[in-house]
Design a protein around this motif. Structure first.
Motif, PDB file in Angstrom:
ATOM      1  N   LEU A 187      58.672 -97.931  24.455  1.00  0.00           N
ATOM      2  CA  LEU A 187      58.152 -96.584  24.252  1.00  0.00           C
ATOM      3  C   LEU A 187      58.185 -95.776  25.556  1.00  0.00           C
ATOM      4  CD1 LEU A 187      55.134 -97.278  21.873  1.00  0.00           C
ATOM      5  CD2 LEU A 187      57.264 -96.099  21.302  1.00  0.00           C
ATOM      6  N   ILE A 188      57.809 -96.409  26.636  1.00  0.00           N
ATOM      7  CA  ILE A 188      57.800 -95.705  27.925  1.00  0.00           C
ATOM      8  C   ILE A 188      59.215 -95.346  28.347  1.00  0.00           C
ATOM      9  CG2 ILE A 188      57.374 -96.017  30.398  1.00  0.00           C
ATOM     10  CD1 ILE A 188      54.814 -97.529  29.643  1.00  0.00           C
ATOM     11  N   GLU A 189      60.147 -96.290  28.204  1.00  0.00           N
ATOM     12  CA  GLU A 189      61.526 -96.043  28.619  1.00  0.00           C
ATOM     13  C   GLU A 189      62.194 -94.949  27.797  1.00  0.00           C
ATOM     14  OE1 GLU A 189      63.499 -99.793  28.410  1.00  0.00           O
ATOM     15  OE2 GLU A 189      62.818-100.438  30.406  1.00  0.00           O
ATOM     16  N   ASN A 190      61.765 -94.775  26.556  1.00  0.00           N
ATOM     17  CA  ASN A 190      62.408 -93.810  25.674  1.00  0.00           C
ATOM     18  C   ASN A 190      61.619 -92.516  25.502  1.00  0.00           C
ATOM     19  OD1 ASN A 190      64.977 -95.051  24.200  1.00  0.00           O
ATOM     20  ND2 ASN A 190      63.505 -96.694  24.566  1.00  0.00           N
ATOM     21  N   SER A 191      60.624 -92.324  26.332  1.00  0.00           N
ATOM     22  CA  SER A 191      59.843 -91.090  26.250  1.00  0.00           C
ATOM     23  C   SER A 191      60.389 -90.016  27.175  1.00  0.00           C
ATOM     24  CB  SER A 191      58.374 -91.366  26.581  1.00  0.00           C
ATOM     25  OG  SER A 191      58.251 -91.814  27.918  1.00  0.00           O
ATOM     26  N   SER A 192      61.367 -90.359  28.017  1.00  0.00           N
ATOM     27  CA  SER A 192      62.019 -89.395  28.911  1.00  0.00           C
ATOM     28  C   SER A 192      61.028 -88.674  29.821  1.00  0.00           C
ATOM     29  CB  SER A 192      62.805 -88.360  28.092  1.00  0.00           C
ATOM     30  OG  SER A 192      63.769 -88.984  27.289  1.00  0.00           O
ATOM     31  N   GLY A 193      60.001 -89.389  30.278  1.00  0.00           N
ATOM     32  CA  GLY A 193      59.023 -88.788  31.186  1.00  0.00           C
ATOM     33  C   GLY A 193      58.079 -87.821  30.513  1.00  0.00           C
ATOM     34  N   ASP A 194      58.044 -87.820  29.177  1.00  0.00           N
ATOM     35  CA  ASP A 194      57.264 -86.867  28.394  1.00  0.00           C
ATOM     36  C   ASP A 194      56.033 -87.566  27.814  1.00  0.00           C
ATOM     37  OD1 ASP A 194      56.257 -85.191  26.394  1.00  0.00           O
ATOM     38  OD2 ASP A 194      58.226 -84.483  25.772  1.00  0.00           O
ATOM     39  N   ALA A 195      54.851 -87.240  28.353  1.00  0.00           N
ATOM     40  CA  ALA A 195      53.619 -87.902  27.911  1.00  0.00           C
ATOM     41  C   ALA A 195      53.300 -87.561  26.460  1.00  0.00           C
ATOM     42  CB  ALA A 195      52.463 -87.497  28.816  1.00  0.00           C
ATOM     43  N   ARG A 196      53.548 -86.327  26.051  1.00  0.00           N
ATOM     44  CA  ARG A 196      53.262 -85.931  24.669  1.00  0.00           C
ATOM     45  C   ARG A 196      54.119 -86.726  23.695  1.00  0.00           C
ATOM     46  NH1 ARG A 196      54.605 -81.150  25.217  1.00  0.00           N
ATOM     47  NH2 ARG A 196      52.608 -80.319  25.924  1.00  0.00           N
ATOM     48  N   ARG A 197      55.365 -86.883  24.023  1.00  0.00           N
ATOM     49  CA  ARG A 197      56.285 -87.662  23.182  1.00  0.00           C
ATOM     50  C   ARG A 197      55.821 -89.122  23.095  1.00  0.00           C
ATOM     51  NH1 ARG A 197      61.760 -88.028  21.576  1.00  0.00           N
ATOM     52  NH2 ARG A 197      62.807 -89.965  22.155  1.00  0.00           N
ATOM     53  N   LEU A 198      55.383 -89.662  24.224  1.00  0.00           N
ATOM     54  CA  LEU A 198      54.900 -91.041  24.264  1.00  0.00           C
ATOM     55  C   LEU A 198      53.659 -91.209  23.384  1.00  0.00           C
ATOM     56  CD1 LEU A 198      54.856 -93.918  25.552  1.00  0.00           C
ATOM     57  CD2 LEU A 198      53.442 -92.919  27.373  1.00  0.00           C
ATOM     58  N   LEU A 199      52.690 -90.312  23.532  1.00  0.00           N
ATOM     59  CA  LEU A 199      51.442 -90.423  22.773  1.00  0.00           C
ATOM     60  C   LEU A 199      51.664 -90.218  21.278  1.00  0.00           C
ATOM     61  CD1 LEU A 199      49.002 -88.553  25.192  1.00  0.00           C
ATOM     62  CD2 LEU A 199      49.155 -91.017  24.782  1.00  0.00           C
ATOM     63  N   ASN A 200      52.541 -89.279  20.935  1.00  0.00           N
ATOM     64  CA  ASN A 200      52.831 -89.055  19.515  1.00  0.00           C
ATOM     65  C   ASN A 200      53.460 -90.289  18.872  1.00  0.00           C
ATOM     66  OD1 ASN A 200      51.823 -86.478  19.656  1.00  0.00           O
ATOM     67  ND2 ASN A 200      53.825 -85.483  19.840  1.00  0.00           N
ATOM     68  N   ALA A 201      54.388 -90.924  19.608  1.00  0.00           N
ATOM     69  CA  ALA A 201      55.042 -92.124  19.079  1.00  0.00           C
ATOM     70  C   ALA A 201      54.049 -93.266  18.948  1.00  0.00           C
ATOM     71  CB  ALA A 201      56.203 -92.520  19.986  1.00  0.00           C
ATOM     72  N   ILE A 228      59.426 -93.927  17.585  1.00  0.00           N
ATOM     73  CA  ILE A 228      59.899 -92.896  18.509  1.00  0.00           C
ATOM     74  C   ILE A 228      61.269 -92.410  18.072  1.00  0.00           C
ATOM     75  CG2 ILE A 228      61.079 -94.400  20.195  1.00  0.00           C
ATOM     76  CD1 ILE A 228      59.642 -92.639  22.377  1.00  0.00           C
ATOM     77  N   GLN A 229      61.445 -91.119  18.098  1.00  0.00           N
ATOM     78  CA  GLN A 229      62.707 -90.536  17.681  1.00  0.00           C
ATOM     79  C   GLN A 229      63.794 -90.847  18.689  1.00  0.00           C
ATOM     80  OE1 GLN A 229      61.846 -86.380  17.382  1.00  0.00           O
ATOM     81  NE2 GLN A 229      60.681 -86.581  15.490  1.00  0.00           N
ATOM     82  N   ARG A 230      65.026 -90.603  18.261  1.00  0.00           N
ATOM     83  CA  ARG A 230      66.163 -90.760  19.162  1.00  0.00           C
ATOM     84  C   ARG A 230      65.924 -89.926  20.413  1.00  0.00           C
ATOM     85  NH1 ARG A 230      70.976 -87.859  19.892  1.00  0.00           N
ATOM     86  NH2 ARG A 230      72.774 -89.112  20.513  1.00  0.00           N
ATOM     87  N   ARG A 231      66.194 -90.519  21.560  1.00  0.00           N
ATOM     88  CA  ARG A 231      65.942 -89.839  22.828  1.00  0.00           C
ATOM     89  C   ARG A 231      66.629 -88.481  22.863  1.00  0.00           C
ATOM     90  NH1 ARG A 231      67.480 -92.854  28.333  1.00  0.00           N
ATOM     91  NH2 ARG A 231      65.820 -94.210  27.567  1.00  0.00           N
ATOM     92  N   SER A 232      65.833 -87.458  23.134  1.00  0.00           N
ATOM     93  CA  SER A 232      66.405 -86.111  23.216  1.00  0.00           C
ATOM     94  C   SER A 232      66.885 -85.839  24.638  1.00  0.00           C
ATOM     95  CB  SER A 232      65.353 -85.067  22.823  1.00  0.00           C
ATOM     96  OG  SER A 232      64.245 -85.133  23.694  1.00  0.00           O
ATOM     97  N   LEU A 233      68.007 -85.159  24.735  1.00  0.00           N
ATOM     98  CA  LEU A 233      68.570 -84.841  26.038  1.00  0.00           C
ATOM     99  C   LEU A 233      68.160 -83.434  26.433  1.00  0.00           C
ATOM    100  CD1 LEU A 233      72.177 -86.298  25.651  1.00  0.00           C
ATOM    101  CD2 LEU A 233      70.202 -87.342  26.772  1.00  0.00           C
ATOM    102  N   ARG A 234      67.604 -83.314  27.621  1.00  0.00           N
ATOM    103  CA  ARG A 234      67.197 -81.998  28.124  1.00  0.00           C
ATOM    104  C   ARG A 234      68.436 -81.329  28.712  1.00  0.00           C
ATOM    105  NH1 ARG A 234      63.554 -78.454  29.926  1.00  0.00           N
ATOM    106  NH2 ARG A 234      63.665 -77.790  32.103  1.00  0.00           N
ATOM    107  N   TYR A 235      69.049 -80.481  27.912  1.00  0.00           N
ATOM    108  CA  TYR A 235      70.303 -79.858  28.331  1.00  0.00           C
ATOM    109  C   TYR A 235      70.572 -78.646  27.455  1.00  0.00           C
ATOM    110  CZ  TYR A 235      75.145 -79.528  29.942  1.00  0.00           C
ATOM    111  OH  TYR A 235      76.330 -79.091  30.501  1.00  0.00           O
ATOM    112  N   ASP A 236      70.728 -77.507  28.093  1.00  0.00           N
ATOM    113  CA  ASP A 236      71.015 -76.265  27.373  1.00  0.00           C
ATOM    114  C   ASP A 236      72.130 -75.577  28.133  1.00  0.00           C
ATOM    115  OD1 ASP A 236      71.146 -73.702  26.361  1.00  0.00           O
ATOM    116  OD2 ASP A 236      68.992 -73.524  26.050  1.00  0.00           O
ATOM    117  N   ARG A 237      73.208 -75.255  27.440  1.00  0.00           N
ATOM    118  CA  ARG A 237      74.376 -74.694  28.116  1.00  0.00           C
ATOM    119  C   ARG A 237      74.117 -73.342  28.764  1.00  0.00           C
ATOM    120  NH1 ARG A 237      79.627 -75.153  24.462  1.00  0.00           N
ATOM    121  NH2 ARG A 237      78.212 -75.290  22.684  1.00  0.00           N
TER     122      ARG A 237
END
Length: 420
Positions: A187-201, A228-237
């Motif tokens: 869970l920690i490795e796949n939260s991408s540094g996002d505490a909200r994502r970690l807690l929700n999962a 936990i959902q598929r890891r989201s990538l922080r990237y916007d063109r």
């Protein structure tokens, strides 16, 4: 759960020691209730909203919460009028605090409405955004802000937040969760540094798991993967991330690190980047950073560009990876890049040179004006070379390096110039 577990004291914040550590400017301003307008920016789930809420809870101020996605000019004007005493309810010496989420969604007109009030100190504005404010907030307003960058939370910070959620009364303690080390790690490795994502999962995994003996809910790695959902990538063109990633990609190729280069390449493509954009950068790097140290790099990059256009994704990723790795592993030289820069500088501000008569085109006016007269055709001479003037007031622009094929080029030029 993220809202329930929001820090009630500054010492409860996990991470962000660079801005909230003891003695830091932002912490001193918050503790003294003397914070001026600020913008917090950083990735999701790193504490921006939590800190803004904490500031609002302890400030001697009337607080207004707005989300820039839904708010308009009329909403802002109401708050500004309130701050100017046209509304009722302000206590003595009380200020007006506007907590504005997603501030990057405000257009220039909306930002201009805020400017006078922020400048005069009529309102304290705390804006929050996941985007780089230097790209989205106009300079006049930005210059009135303290700009604070939040960093993604590190695994140690996430681990502390995770443990607190399991034991805190406002967390999941009443549900008696028992999380295996493998599940926690996943869970920690796949939260991408996002505490909200970690807690929700974590919350999803616990509340959907049936209690076992003694009411304990066991969360193993299988449950964690489902939660936990598929890891989201922080990237916007269109965002700062776009430029940061392509910069990392180019610098990795230039720095001869094929592993880093192919990683940034994969991340950009996975996030939906146009493969042609990536291919163009490989072309540039092949010439600017490899150059004549390995002339085949440019050939390979051009072939990859054309092949990726023909194939499209997902196969183009293989072609682009091959070219990026080839460029990264090639010997490096920026001698051609430096040569053309020096030549352009000379053209703009150096000695102005006219084309010598013997080098001019004589096809139409050779006999009448003497254009081309006296030109020596190199192939008529030994070794296909003859000394003659090619540029008045000659100057050296191209200086081969001691890398790759440029070693041979350097030797040849020295022979031709009579230096050896």
């Amino acid at each position: 759960m993220a809202a329930r577990l929001a820090p009630k004291e500054l010492d409860e914040f996990a991470g962000q020691e660079e801005i909230l550590g003891p003695g830091k400017l932002l912490r001193r301003a918050i503790e003294a209730d003397n914070l001026k307008s600020a913008v917090f920016f950083g990735p999701p789930g790193c504490g921006k909203t939590a800190l803004a809420r904490y500031i609002a809870s302890r400030a001697n101020a009337k607080t207004f919460d707005l989300n820039a996605v839904m708010a308009g000019v009329a909403d802002l004007k109401k708050i500004i009028e309130y701050s100017r005493g046209l509304g009722a309810g302000l206590a003595r010496n009380q200020r007006v605090l506007l907590v504005l989420d997603e501030i990057h969604h405000f257009n220039r007109t909306q930002q201009d409405v805020l400017l006078p009030s922020v400048e005069k100190g009529e309102i304290i504005l705390v804006g929050m955004t996941t985007e780089n404010p230097f790209f989205y907030i106009n300079q006049a307003l930005l210059s009135r802000f303290i700009v604070v960058e939040f960093k993604p939370l590190k695994p140690a910070h996430l681990s502390a937040i995770f443990d607190r959620a399991l034991t805190h009364p406002e967390g999941l303690a009443n549900l008696k969760p028992e999380v295996t080390p493998g599940a926690k790690k996943y869970l920690i490795e796949n939260s991408s540094g996002d505490a909200r994502r970690l807690l929700n999962a974590l919350e999803l995994g616990v509340v959907t798991t049936k209690p076992g003996k003694g009411g304990t809910r066991v969360i193993d790695e299988a449950v964690a993967r489902e939660s936990i959902q598929r890891r989201s990538l922080r990237y916007d063109r269109s965002s700062d991330e776009h430029y940061d990633h392509i910069s990392a990609f180019i610098k990795s190729m230039r720095g001869s690190d094929p592993d880093a280069a192919v990683y940034w390449l994969a991340k950009m493509l996975e996030a939906g980047e146009d493969p042609r954009f990536v291919a163009r950068r490989i072309l540039i790097c092949a010439s600017e950073d490899v150059g004549n140290a390995n002339p085949m790099a440019l050939v390979t990059a051009l072939s990859a560009f054309k092949a990726s256009e023909v194939l499209g994704m997902p196969e183009a990723r293989i072609i682009l990876a091959q070219a990026a790795i080839y460029v990264a592993c090639s010997p490096k030289s920026n001698a051609s890049y430096m040569a053309v820069n020096a030549a352009q500088a000379e053209v703009k501000s150096g000695v102005e040179r006219a084309v010598p008569m013997h080098l001019r085109d004589g096809s139409k006016d050779g006999e009448a004006l003497g254009h081309g007269k006296g030109y020596k055709y190199p192939h008529d001479f030994e070794n296909h070379y003859v000394r003659q003037e090619y540029m008045p007031d000659p100057r050296v622009f191209y200086e081969p390096t001691d890398q790759g094929f440029e070693i041979e080029i350097g030797k040849r030029l020295k022979r031709l110039r009579g230096e050896q």
